[in-house]
Enzyme design. Sequence first.
Site: not given
Ligand code: F0G
Length: 459
Positions: A75, A127-128, A218, A261, A385, A451
């Site tokens: 843990y 970014f979303t 990021d 990624k 996108r 989305f």
């Molecule tokens: N920042 C970027 C540039 C990303 O592309 C993503 C995720 C995140 C943050 C968030 O990270 O998914 O680990 O919580 N991108 C994915 C995509 C979902 O398909 O581009 P996460």
Amino acid sequence: MKNIKRSWAEPYKMKMVELMKMTTPAQRKKAMKNAGYNTFLLKSADVYIDLLTDSGTSAMSDHQWSGMMMGDEAYAGSRNFYHLEEVVKNVYGYKYMIPTHQGRGAENILSKILIKAGDIIPGNMYFTTTRLHQELAGGKFEDIIIDEAHDPENEFPFKGNVDLNKLEKLIKKYGAKKIPYVSIATSVNMAGGQPISMKNLRELRTLTKKHRIRIIHDMTRVAENAYFIQQKEKGYEHKPVKEIVKEICSYTDGATMSAKKDALVNIGGFLAINDWDVYEEARNLVVVYEGLHTYGGLAGRDMEAMAIGIGESVSDDHIRARVGQVIYLGEKMMEYDIPIVKPIGGHGVFVDAKKFLPHIPQDNFPAQTLASEVYLDSGVRTMERGVVSAGRKANGENYYPKLELVRFTIPRRVYTQAHMDVIAESAARVYERRDKIKGMKMVYEPKYLRFFQARFEKL
Ligand code: F0G
């Protein structure tokens, strides 16, 4: 013999394979309808080649898999945590690190700590999840990416760059105290995987230092960005990607990472920071949202695979083949005259749906439509996108992004060159019958990040 070219090839070979399912047009038609014409709602069992995302979809190496067996599932104080901490310090250079279950876990914690209600967060395109966490913490995102980034045809090599004039205007308008940090992504996802140059980062560092504003990085796709710097920026052509990655990080004060990624794992992320105070606060908050600061929602084995994956991700051989495969697909599509975002980005080929389907207005979702048509043609799954991903402003109005794209995202170390051929041919077949394609209407819209779960009907 002099002119024979020397190709690159994958710096790995296969030890195990995953069998794929082939589908018929009738099966795909039914599956797409059941999924409300949203590729996120398809069952993966109904997909042939899955280009939805490069997130969590990489193939791990034999080293990573053997690392999984070394998981220390304690843990507290797992040895895998200390390994990961050491790797983050060595490879990226950040002082303190807290693991999180994935990128948005780190974004949540960091936004809560640094952002106050009414703050402004400038960034090189939204970014979303990142923007949503900034907004939920009371902040407002302001786009300061260069104008070239919003133009799919513009071939400027560093379309991830910040327009320093735009930033200076914001500082003048709101005052530096209202700007807790500048949010900088490497390999800007929504712009088409476009890199930021080292020169631009250095200038940004000088400007932000003057105003005592932090830069939060990021770093989800930092190695891919470093590769483009090596290939395109003067003075870096002989530097290993590993060194370039470290230099990029050195101009920033902290980072959020989705290790799903670049770092070649199926789950994981972290928050890194050079500031002791912020680290202390983050250590407090991570226990509330993720888990103890030595596991942050991950198993010991996940942290081990991440530590090993980070090392593999900054190898020149790996990154050349990774980005090279994306470029191969992009060039194939260009041979078929398919309109794509140029230059070709690091993690996928982004098709320009506004150009592909010029007769469909943005309110009828050209990119969403195109993604569903490609699936219907071949079982290749891609991602919208565009206007669906952009969502709504706090006042309920739709964001209408200039870029209306379909992302053909390439998982790392998963598919072969023959798969790339099949994908390009499918896009070309849809392009051939583009005039007959009609748009869609949205029939269900979730409140956040619509989305992922929105549903559509064909017009
Ligand atoms: N920042 C970027 C540039 C990303 O592309 C993503 C995720 C995140 C943050 C968030 O990270 O998914 O680990 O919580 N991108 C994915 C995509 C979902 O398909 O581009 P996460």
